[in-house]
Design a protein around this motif. Structure first.
Motif, mmCIF file in Angstrom:
data_model
loop_
_atom_site.group_PDB
_atom_site.id
_atom_site.type_symbol
_atom_site.label_atom_id
_atom_site.label_comp_id
_atom_site.label_asym_id
_atom_site.label_seq_id
_atom_site.Cartn_x
_atom_site.Cartn_y
_atom_site.Cartn_z
ATOM 1 N N SER A 61 0.427 -1.083 -0.377
ATOM 2 C CA SER A 61 -0.416 0.014 -0.020
ATOM 3 C C SER A 61 0.814 1.674 -0.220
ATOM 4 O O SER A 61 0.552 2.093 -0.872
ATOM 5 C CB SER A 61 -1.263 -0.221 1.297
ATOM 6 O OG SER A 61 -1.994 -0.887 1.176
ATOM 7 N N ASP A 91 2.568 1.065 -3.638
ATOM 8 C CA ASP A 91 1.045 1.842 -5.002
ATOM 9 C C ASP A 91 1.053 3.792 -4.549
ATOM 10 O O ASP A 91 0.321 4.227 -5.569
ATOM 11 C CB ASP A 91 -0.081 1.159 -4.711
ATOM 12 C CG ASP A 91 0.623 -0.425 -4.956
ATOM 13 O OD1 ASP A 91 1.248 -0.127 -5.673
ATOM 14 O OD2 ASP A 91 -0.490 -0.716 -4.943
ATOM 15 N N ASP A 92 0.621 3.861 -3.372
ATOM 16 C CA ASP A 92 -0.036 5.133 -3.008
ATOM 17 C C ASP A 92 1.346 6.100 -2.610
ATOM 18 O O ASP A 92 1.300 7.041 -3.229
ATOM 19 C CB ASP A 92 -0.042 5.089 -1.107
ATOM 20 C CG ASP A 92 -1.105 4.137 -0.840
ATOM 21 O OD1 ASP A 92 -1.986 4.121 -1.473
ATOM 22 O OD2 ASP A 92 -1.502 4.209 0.417
ATOM 23 N N GLY A 137 2.979 6.458 -6.440
ATOM 24 C CA GLY A 137 2.897 6.288 -7.521
ATOM 25 C C GLY A 137 3.771 6.701 -8.514
ATOM 26 O O GLY A 137 3.415 7.071 -9.462
#
Length: 278
Positions: free
Chosen positions: A162, A165-166, A168
């Protein structure tokens, strides 16, 4: 169930025995980090880690792995993990991951960090690689922080993925190499995944000791083992980063065994305060 508990959960006394090898590992990596500069060879970094570990009355647990004779792994640029120290001299702009471990009185520590060699002539490349390292380190701390409240070990992988992924950037997370339990041996059960998996894994409860180690790359996560039989490099040639800490879960909280402050600085952004193993 009894067999599982005996295999992966340590007693309070056993966790206390893991504190010193963790600190020795941290000291070796700190000494290596201070030497990283253009022109320094990875063999020289290996020698410095060996000096620190032996001076503290410990031995390299990497040298206990069959067929491996070095104290550290030094992985440069597209090499993500398990790079073998050599006469290769570091160059400006290189991204370097150093992994090391110490065995002291039968107990083990294992840790890794990544650093980018300064290069004023290529600020864009340096910035790209520093961001990769920053995100990888951040994901490590996110995974460690999750241990403070997790019910099962797979939640660590959720937290790591997470965080990445966050960010970006579309980074790849290595799937073929994961974290592990640690204790009497450097590599023990259970596996600690750096990404979401369906199996919840074992309970996170006092006595659990694990090495969490996200391995993240700028491009595709596919890797190959080089001809030396050890070095793991990206197939697409993009740079990689590797961060790792050994962590203990005990009755009063969590403690990062391979961080001199127990993880206080790294965990602060996540609202977690580590508690010493006593």
């Amino acid at each position: 169930m009894v067999s599982l508990r005996r295999s992966i959960y340590k007693s309070p006394a056993q966790l206390r025995s893991m504190v010193e090898p963790g600190l020795i590992t941290a000291a070796a990596l700190e000494a290596v980090r201070a030497l990283i500069a253009p022109g320094v060879t990875t063999e020289e970094l290996d020698a410095e880690a060996s000096r620190v570990i032996t001076a503290r009355g410990a031995r390299s647990n990497f040298q206990l792995v069959r067929g491996y004779r070095h104290t550290i792994c030094a992985s440069v640029n597209e090499q993500v993990v398990h790079g073998i120290p050599s006469s290769r001299a570091l160059e400006p702009g290189d991204i370097v991951s150093i992994d090391a471990g110490a065995e002291y009185r039968g107990w083990n520590g294992d840790s890794a960090f990544t650093v980018v060699v300064p290069d004023a002539s290529r600020p864009d490349i340096v910035a790209e690689r520093e961001e990769l390292s920053r995100v990888t380190e951040g994901s490590l701390w996110a995974g460690i922080a999750s241990l403070a409240s997790a019910g099962h070990l797979a939640e660590v992988g959720v937290a790591i993925q997470s965080f990445i992924d966050d960010a970006g950037h579309g980074y790849g997370i290595l799937r073929d190499y994961v974290g592990h339990g640690i204790g009497r041996k450097m590599h023990e059960s259970p596996s600690v995944f750096n990404y979401r998996v369906a199996d919840p894994g074992p309970e996170v409860r006092p006595g659990l000791a694990v090495a969490i180690e996200p391995m993240v790359v700028i491009g595709d996560q596919r890797t190959r083992v080089e001809d030396d039989g050890w070095t793991v490099s990206t197939v697409d040639g993009t740079a990689g980063s590797h961060w790792e800490h050994s962590v203990a879960v005990h009755d009063d909280g969590i403690w990062v065994l391979t961080a001199p402050d127990g993880g206080k600085a790294g965990l602060a952004p996540f609202g977690v305060t580590p508690v010493p193993v006593v």
